[in-house]
Structures are given as structure tokens and as C-alpha cells.
Design a protein around this motif. Structure first.
Motif, mmCIF file in Angstrom:
data_model
loop_
_atom_site.group_PDB
_atom_site.id
_atom_site.type_symbol
_atom_site.label_atom_id
_atom_site.label_comp_id
_atom_site.label_asym_id
_atom_site.label_seq_id
_atom_site.Cartn_x
_atom_site.Cartn_y
_atom_site.Cartn_z
ATOM 1 N N VAL A 7 -73.425 -43.659 -39.209
ATOM 2 C CA VAL A 7 -74.013 -42.481 -39.853
ATOM 3 C C VAL A 7 -74.785 -42.966 -41.067
ATOM 4 O O VAL A 7 -74.234 -43.666 -41.922
ATOM 5 N N PHE A 8 -76.044 -42.594 -41.168
ATOM 6 C CA PHE A 8 -76.927 -43.140 -42.200
ATOM 7 C C PHE A 8 -77.465 -42.037 -43.099
ATOM 8 O O PHE A 8 -77.816 -40.948 -42.639
ATOM 9 N N PHE A 9 -77.549 -42.351 -44.393
ATOM 10 C CA PHE A 9 -78.224 -41.464 -45.345
ATOM 11 C C PHE A 9 -78.891 -42.326 -46.414
ATOM 12 O O PHE A 9 -78.398 -43.404 -46.750
ATOM 13 N N ALA A 10 -80.028 -41.849 -46.907
ATOM 14 C CA ALA A 10 -80.759 -42.558 -47.964
ATOM 15 C C ALA A 10 -81.333 -41.556 -48.934
ATOM 16 O O ALA A 10 -81.700 -40.439 -48.542
ATOM 17 N N PHE A 11 -81.412 -41.951 -50.198
ATOM 18 C CA PHE A 11 -82.019 -41.063 -51.188
ATOM 19 C C PHE A 11 -82.517 -41.866 -52.369
ATOM 20 O O PHE A 11 -82.089 -43.002 -52.613
ATOM 21 N N ASP A 12 -83.398 -41.234 -53.130
ATOM 22 C CA ASP A 12 -83.993 -41.809 -54.331
ATOM 23 C C ASP A 12 -83.375 -41.114 -55.536
ATOM 24 O O ASP A 12 -83.359 -39.881 -55.603
ATOM 25 N N PHE A 13 -82.840 -41.890 -56.478
ATOM 26 C CA PHE A 13 -82.231 -41.275 -57.660
ATOM 27 C C PHE A 13 -83.232 -40.448 -58.462
ATOM 28 O O PHE A 13 -82.836 -39.539 -59.202
ATOM 29 N N GLU A 36 -59.183 -43.529 -34.402
ATOM 30 C CA GLU A 36 -59.392 -44.830 -33.757
ATOM 31 C C GLU A 36 -60.871 -45.137 -33.570
ATOM 32 O O GLU A 36 -61.233 -46.218 -33.099
ATOM 33 N N ILE A 37 -61.739 -44.188 -33.935
ATOM 34 C CA ILE A 37 -63.177 -44.385 -33.774
ATOM 35 C C ILE A 37 -63.676 -45.386 -34.815
ATOM 36 O O ILE A 37 -63.362 -45.289 -36.005
ATOM 37 N N LYS A 38 -64.452 -46.352 -34.363
ATOM 38 C CA LYS A 38 -65.057 -47.325 -35.278
ATOM 39 C C LYS A 38 -66.338 -46.732 -35.836
ATOM 40 O O LYS A 38 -67.415 -46.857 -35.249
ATOM 41 N N ALA A 39 -66.213 -46.057 -36.964
ATOM 42 C CA ALA A 39 -67.357 -45.383 -37.579
ATOM 43 C C ALA A 39 -67.739 -46.087 -38.868
ATOM 44 O O ALA A 39 -66.891 -46.678 -39.556
ATOM 45 N N ARG A 40 -69.019 -46.040 -39.208
ATOM 46 C CA ARG A 40 -69.516 -46.647 -40.442
ATOM 47 C C ARG A 40 -70.496 -45.687 -41.106
ATOM 48 O O ARG A 40 -71.341 -45.080 -40.444
ATOM 49 N N PHE A 41 -70.377 -45.576 -42.430
ATOM 50 C CA PHE A 41 -71.282 -44.760 -43.233
ATOM 51 C C PHE A 41 -72.150 -45.701 -44.061
ATOM 52 O O PHE A 41 -71.637 -46.477 -44.869
ATOM 53 N N ILE A 42 -73.467 -45.656 -43.831
ATOM 54 C CA ILE A 42 -74.391 -46.512 -44.570
ATOM 55 C C ILE A 42 -75.193 -45.635 -45.527
ATOM 56 O O ILE A 42 -75.830 -44.664 -45.108
ATOM 57 N N LEU A 43 -75.158 -45.996 -46.796
ATOM 58 C CA LEU A 43 -75.891 -45.263 -47.831
ATOM 59 C C LEU A 43 -76.910 -46.198 -48.462
ATOM 60 O O LEU A 43 -76.556 -47.214 -49.057
#
Length: 825
Positions: free
Chosen positions: A597-603, A628-635
Motif C-alpha cells: 500500500v503506497f502513499f506520498a505527499f509533500d510537506f 498472516e497477510i504479508k502487507a507493507r505500507f510505503i510512505l
């Protein structure tokens, strides 16, 4: 889930009805029925589509989809009613199906928010004695108190509570059920002023219709907030009693397990200290069962018939309009009625007869509302243009704002009101002077800078002398883009001058560039705004512009509410998918089997508005650590040097979660797009967006998008192209966003966001189909061809005498054909 049995002659069935958001209640009821009525066949009629996780459905009952009940013109039927009306309207159809199609000799109905505590002996005894209908009254004694509910409310709601009823298979029962079904096909509405309260009020007539009717006044049946003041509920640790006899079933109408200080939202009685120890124990026990059975795991926003096919929310007044004015509608109104209510040419004959001379600027929905309100008829005479325009403005301002009508329903009316010919004229062509000047943050790495560069790319393909002026005034971000330096000019001399800059920078930019030198130019501003109102302090500088361009329908609506006397033109930007680099998951340290799951933002775009904390919370709810799900959060963040002081502590929380990857280093746009392409879902739980470039980037890379269903991103994502998240409009907290005290923004439903993420994980094929359609729509509506055609049409209308009309048309057609795609597939 058990298989359906077609013929059950001589047997009895018990059933309930619910939509997916009430499954926990239904499971609790069915479990209690299994305990105390194990020999009665149990059914759940599902008033929804079966799209919840499998484990949330009961495994001790047969599920009957509502579409299997044989309701005439089902799509129109479902459209007429809100979720509560719909659940009650299908009741006689379900009873008839069980009696006639399945062959049961008797059928018992119980609301899903009932719990059974003992065998239903009084009910089954009445049925076995030959009763055609069994009912229970709300109360068995007068209720003359001042606190609701009283006998005055029962006169409005009906004598009998239809949370329970039972029917034997007899001729008079079938005749009465068919009458009831015919009535509920069109009149199952909550309109107490008309003497109607969904399915319930009709039962007042049944004792006059049916000879063998049994009215049970047993105090142990259907105990609820409306009669509990007249009954004595007790619990001795093992046995529940009411008035010293065993309690048979309790109706927890209006109960919420998260609030044990209130029995029901429908009454001020039985709150706090007025709750007896026995009632408190019943509430605690019931709440525990609801939570165990999945309470709160299915958001109400998932209701299948709550939206048009496009995803636009259906307001109750639209359902009422459809019921009253469009009874002969052909086809599915979920697909076709949205256009009808927006378009004045598709008024029903009943409405059109009253508005013979109405100008075509007023939508059919506004004319319908006027028809039913005398004061609107007095205020707005739609037989002339001024009155029609005033009514349309009332519709945009009052209905849209106070009723929170979906912005998508207002967009066509706002476009008709705001997109009009220019009043002023640009100067004639002259030597040494450009045709068009574009002013913007051309070198800046920011969303507004990206849009300015896209507009410059579009303008450069048209047959006009073009110059560009980069603005670096008060810019805090990186300034490294140099692609269009060949068009740069220190002058802003164009006959048409387009200012693609932030609204709060208009005044200082005009002063900085010396705009007064070319004061005869035709000036266009392209301001961005994310919230529900345009700040008054920025309005004055924009008054000196001849017209405004809006890159989304949301911005067009916000600007129109502030500037009624200017043309406000919808001008979609070129969001053609760009080429990504060749980097893959391994190069970013992402595992092959991780759900990302990906999210990006500008301060510089304001932390609270972008809402990364909400995104992370939704991720955690969708994929708990215990999962048990191999989930990753990328910010991915930009301009971290401008982070607020309180970000540091949250950053430590993020770094403490091994499933989180935080990237705050600079990267090329190609690498950024490659990173986006590595994601299984892009999540943007913004509280307001002018456009939503991250969302557009994800669409261009075929990545499914979950985002707040409000503001600029609505132009990009709907139920067909992604996973919109429900929200509530709330006041912007004081100090949370500059310039906007008293304005509103969206508070996304984090549970619904988590649900949508889980939907992508559970059904990746549907997610891929949505993503492909999203990319196709992006190219069609926001590609080079669409952007070029829109801006060329408007410039041509501004320049009343075009030097090269044939050349311009050729350029536009060429751009439309090529679309300028740069994606590498």
C-alpha cells in the motif's frame, strides 16, 4: 450457509432480513434461534449483494438473495427506497416466497436486532391453532407520558410492531400478503405526515381483513424500549424473566454496542443511571455477541443500492422524485436516472406540464423541489431567464451545501451557469508581442508546477506565438526542471495571459512581474483550491482577471460560488501517463509476495489535509499485525525540512512498525513512477484535493486507487475506476489549515478505507480490471488530445479573429489522434 430446500410441506421456517452492515445482528439472532428453536428452518434474506468476506455470513441459515424473491421491476423497486425502507419493503415478498415457492405451512419473521431467550411457544401455539396472522402490539397499556415513545407516536408508527410477525399458509393470509406486497412495491416510505411508516402502518388494517388473526399480548414477546417502562425485566444469573415469566425475545432496536449508556438511539429513556442492573447485563451480553459476530466490520457505505452506477450518492429527495414522477421508467435507474435529474430536457411529464416556459438552465431535480415548496414557487418565477437562473443558483448554493448533495449532481448545472462567452476582448495582434503568455512555477517540483508544465506542453502544440514566465517568488521546494527554458521570457507581453499559480500568490506575483505594463491583455487565472469555499481574502486579486479556468469540477464549483459574474471554464489538464524507470521491487527492497500500500505527499501541501496518519491507520485496520497477510505500507515524502514539529513523534511510531517503509530521499520522477508501479494499491485519504496528481500517477501506471470520494479526485476515481471512500463533511479544525477558519473538509471513513483495501487483496482480478479502465479514462478525459482540444476551443473563442484557424484545427486533430503517450507499457 446451507443449501435451499424447495418444498417443506408441513414444516415451519423462521427468517430475518438485513443488508451486509447488519450481518452481526443477524448472526446473533440466528445463533439464538438455533439454540431455542433447533427444529425450525432458518433463513436470511440478504437485502444487498453478497460482497462481504465469507466468514461474516451465518453458517447456520440458508441465504436467499433479494433478487430471487421475484419482485417486479426489481431495479426500479430498489431505487425507490433508502436502505431502511428497502429492508422493510421486501418482507411480504419473502414471506410469500417461503410459503408458496418453498412450501412451508407457516413462517415467522424476526428483525435482525432481536435476541431469542426461550422457545417461541406462544407464537407456534397460535400458528398450530390455525392463525393466519400473528402480531404483537407495541404496548398493552396506555403510554401517556411526556417522554417518547408515547401512545401518540404509536398512532403515527402503527399499533403493531413489525419487527415480529408470523403467517400461516391459508387463503386469507396469501390474499393479504399479496395486497401488502402490492402496497409496499410503491408505498413503503417513512412519511408519517402522509400516514405512512414503511411496512408497519398497513398492519393496522389487517385485523379487519383477516378472520383468523392472533394478537399476542404476552409480556415476554417483543420486549423493547417502547414497552420496557411497562414491564419488569429481571435476571437471576441464569434465567431472564419479564413480569415474572420467562423472557422469550428482546428487541434491541436502535442499540449500538459501543455505547452501553444508552439502550436505543430512538428514545431518551433508559440512559445512564436509569438503566436497571438487569437491563445493563442484557446490553453488555448482547454487545459482546455482536462484536464476536463481526459488528462494525462492514461499513454502511458498501450498501449495493446506495449509489448510482457511477458512484454518485443517491439523495433521499432523488428517490422521492423517482417514486412520485417517474413510475414508468424504463431500464435501470441506477444507470440512467442520474443524467435525467441533471438535464432539464428530461423532466417527467408531470413536472414539464407545470414548467412549459422554463429555461433549460434549471435541472429537473430543482424543478421538482420547487413544485413541492410553495415558497420556492413564490420566490422564483422560472418562466423568464432571471427567475430560472436564480432558482438554479439556489439549487447550487442551498441544496448542494445544506443538504450535502453529491457534487457530481451539481456539476452540470454549475457548468451551464458558469461556462459562458467572455465579455472582454483581447488586443489585436501586433509585432513584437506574443499571442499567449503562461506564468507559472515552471521549474518547481510541486503539483502546481507539474500542472503549469503540462499546460505549457499543451499550448506549445497550438499555432500561437507563445512565451513562458517562470515564477520562483516565495517558493520553498526544489527548482530543477529546465525542459521548457527555450520558451522562457522575462516579459509577460501576451495578448492572452494565463496565470497558473497558487491563489494566495496572485497579488505578489502580479506586482513582481509588472503586469500593469500590459494592462490591455486578456487575463486568465488558473487557481487551485481544495476545500469547500474559496477564501475571501484571495477573491479581490482575482477580480482583475477576465475569466477563471478550473482544472476540476470541484474547483469550478468553488470558484462559481465566489465569482458569479465571470466565465469559469472547466479546463482539464494534460495528465498523459509518463514513462517510468526500469526499477523493480527488488531495487526498492520490496518482497515479491508483499501486498504493498503506497502513499506520498509533500510537506508544503499541508500534513493535515493530506492525512498520512489516516492512511496508515486504515492500513493497520485492513491488515492487523496479527494477520498472516504479508502487507507493507510505503510512505514517500517530499520537502521533509518543512515538516511540523509534531511529525517527529509520529515518524518514530512509523519506524517502529517493521511493515512500514519510509522514504524521504529525493528521486527522479521516473523512479517515483516505478515505485508507484510496484504497489498493489495507492491509498489517498485526503481531506481535500484540488486535483490529485498522485492518484493520476497511479492510474497511469495501472495501479488500483483507494481515495476519499470528495473534491478534485472525484473527476478521476469512481466505483468503476477505483475504490472511493465514504466521508463526512466537517468543519476544518481551528489552525489546521491556513486561511480557512469556518470552512469544511472531508473526514474519510477509515473503516470503509480498510474495507476497500481488503477488497483489492481479496479480489485482485477485479482490481486489475478497474485499474485498466481507470487508465483508459485518464487518457480519454485527461490525455493530450482532450487537453489540447479544450484549451484550443477556448482560446479560439477569446481571439475572435484567429490568424491561423486551419493550422490550429490541424494541430488539435493531430494531438487528439496521438494522445502523446509516453508510457512504456
Amino acid at each position: 450457509m446451507r443449501k435451499s430446500v424447495e418444498n417443506q410441506s408441513g414444516k415451519r421456517a423462521v427468517f430475518t432480513i438485513c443488508s451486509n452492515n447488519y450481518l452481526a445482528f443477524a448472526k446473533t439472532l440466528l445463533n439464538s434461534l438455533e439454540q431455542f428453536e433447533p427444529n425450525v428452518d432458518r433463513y436470511l434474506v440478504l437485502a444487498d449483494q453478497m460482497n462481504a468476506p465469507h466468514h461474516l455470513y451465518p453458517d447456520n441459515a440458508t441465504i436467499i438473495p433479494v433478487e430471487d424473491l421475484g419482485i417486479p421491476d426489481f431495479q426500479q423497486f430498489a431505487f425507490r427506497y433508502d436502505i431502511m425502507e428497502f429492508n422493510t419493503a421486501i418482507k411480504p415478498f419473502a414471506i410469500l416466497s417461503l410459503l408458496e415457492k418453498h412450501g412451508y405451512h407457516s413462517v415467522i419473521y424476526l428483525d435482525p436486532d432481536i435476541e431469542v431467550f426461550a422457545p417461541l411457544a406462544p407464537v407456534t401455539k397460535a400458528l398450530d391453532a390455525g392463525a393466519s396472522v400473528v402480531l404483537t402490539p407495541h404496548v398493552c397499556n396506555p403510554a401517556e407520558g411526556e417522554v417518547m415513545p408515547s401512545d401518540l407516536q404509536f398512532l403515527q408508527a402503527g399499533t403493531y410492531n413489525l419487527g415480529f410477525c408470523a403467517w400461516g399458509r391459508s387463503r386469507e393470509a396469501i390474499t393479504t400478503l399479496r395486497w401488502w406486497a402490492r402496497r409496499l412495491e410503491f408505498q413503503c416510505v417513512n412519511e408519517v405526515g402522509r400516514g405512512l411508516f414503511v411496512d408497519q402502518k398497513f398492519m393496522d388494517l389487517v385485523p379487519g381483513f383477516v378472520e383468523k388473526v392472533a394478537i399476542l399480548r404476552d409480556a415476554s414477546l417483543n420486549v423493547a424500549y417502547w414497552n420496557l417502562a411497562q414491564r419488569d425485566l429481571q435476571f437471576n444469573g441464569s434465567i431472564w424473566t419479564v413480569d415474572a415469566i420467562p423472557l422469550i425475545f428482546f428487541h434491541f432496536s436502535g442499540f449500538a454496542p459501543q455505547n452501553l449508556n444508552r439502550l436505543s438511539k430512538h428514545t431518551p429513556m433508559f440512559q445512564g443511571r436509569t438503566i436497571s442492573p438487569a437491563l445493563a447485563e442484557a446490553m453488555r451480553s448482547y454487545a459482546d455477541k455482536l462484536i464476536l459476530n463481526g459488528y462494525g466490520l462492514v461499513p454502511a457505505a458498501t450498501y449495493a443500492w446506495g449509489h448510482f452506477k457511477s458512484g454518485t450518492r443517491i439523495h433521499p429527495s432523488i428517490r422521492k422524485m423517482f417514486r412520485e414522477e417517474y413510475s414508468g421508467w424504463e431500464g435501470s435507474p441506477f444507470e440512467t436516472f442520474e443524467a435525467a435529474i441533471q438535464n432539464p430536457s428530461q423532466m417527467s411529464p408531470q413536472i414539464a406540464a407545470n414548467f412549459e416556459h422554463a429555461t433549460p438552465i434549471v435541472p429537473a431535480h430543482a424543478l421538482y423541489l420547487r413544485k413541492g415548496l410553495n415558497w420556492l414557487q413564490y420566490m422564483y418565477d422560472v418562466s423568464h431567464e432571471a427567475g430560472a437562473k436564480a432558482l438554479a443558483n439556489w439549487y447550487v448554493d442551498c441544496v448542494g451545501d445544506e443538504w450535502q448533495l453529491d457534487d457530481r449532481l451539481l456539476a452540470p448545472t454549475i457548468a451551464r451557469l458558469s461556462e459562458r462567452p467572455s465579455i472582454a476582448s483581447p488586443p489585436e495582434p501586433s509585432s513584437g508581442r506574443s499571442d499567449v503568455s503562461l506564468v507559472g512555477y515552471l521549474k518547481t517540483t510541486s503539483g502546481v508546477g507539474q500542472i503549469a508544465r503540462a499546460m505549457l506542453r499543451t499550448l506549445s502544440g497550438l499555432p500561437y506565438a507563445l512565451e513562458a514566465r517562470d515564477i520562483g517568488l516565495r517558493v520553498g521546494g526544489e527548482r530543477s526542471h529546465t525542459r521548457y527554458e527555450g520558451l522562457e521570457s522575462k516579459e509577460v507581453s501576451g495578448r492572452l495571459q494565463i496565470f497558473n499559480i497558487n491563489a494566495d500568490q496572485i497579488a505578489p506575483v502580479l506586482e513582481n512581474i509588472g503586469a500593469e505594463r500590459w494592462c490591455d491583455a486578456y487575463k486568465v487565472a488558473v487557481p487551485f483550491w481544495e476545500l469547500d469555499k474559496f477564501p475571501a481574502q484571495f477573491a479581490e486579486p482575482l477580480e482583475q482577471f477576465d475569466e477563471l479556468w478550473a482544472t476540476t469540477r470541484h474547483i469550478q464549483a468553488v470558484l462559481y460560488r465566489q465569482f458569479r459574474d465571470k466565465p469559469i471554464i472547466y479546463m482539464p489538464p494534460d495528465l498523459t501517463p509518463e514513462m517510468r524507470s526500469i526499477r523493480d521491487r527488488k531495487s526498492f527492497g520490496i518482497g515479491d509476495h508483499e501486498f504493498v500500500v503506497f502513499f506520498a505527499f509533500d510537506f508544503l501541501s499541508q500534513l493535515e489535509r493530506k492525512n498520512p496518519k489516516g492512511a496508515y491507520e486504515a492500513f493497520k485496520r485492513a491488515f492487523p499485525v496479527s494477520s498472516e497477510i504479508k502487507a507493507r505500507f510505503i510512505l514517500k515524502t517530499l520537502n521533509g525540512q518543512y515538516a511540523p514539529p509534531d511529525y517527529a513523534s509520529w515518524r518514530e511510531e512509523l519506524l517502529g512498525d517493521q511493515r512500514v517503509t519510509l522514504i524521504d530521499t529525493a528521486m527522479t520522477h521516473g523512479d517515483f513512477l516505478a515505485l508507484v508501479a510496484c504497489a498493489n494499491a495507492v491509498l489517498s485519504l485526503h481531506r481535500g484535493e484540488g486535483l490529485g496528481l498522485l492518484i493520476a500517477d497511479a492510474m497511469g501506471q495501472n495501479v488500483p486507487v483507494v481515495c476519499t470520494d470528495w473534491s478534485g479526485s472525484v473527476d478521476l476515481i469512481n466505483q468503476q475506476t477505483g475504490y472511493p471512500v465514504s466521508f463526512k463533511l466537517v468543519p476544518t479544525p481551528e489552525g489546521a489549515y491556513p486561511y480557512v477558519d469556518g470552512h469544511r473538509w472531508a473526514e474519510p471513513d477509515l473503516d470503509h478505507a480498510a474495507w476497500q483495501l481488503a477488497c483489492i487483496y481479496r479480489d485482485p482480478e477485479t482490481a486489475r480490471l478497474k485499474a485498466r479502465l481507470a487508465r483508459s479514462n485518464l487518457i480519454t478525459r485527461f490525455g493530450a488530445g482532450a487537453a489540447s482540444a479544450a484549451i484550443a476551443r477556448r482560446i479560439e473563442s477569446i481571439f475572435s479573429k484567429s490568424d491561423h484557424p486551419a493550422a490550429m484545427i490541424s494541430q488539435v486533430e493531430k494531438a487528439r489522434d496521438s494522445n502523446g503517450l509516453l508510457d512504456n507499457g
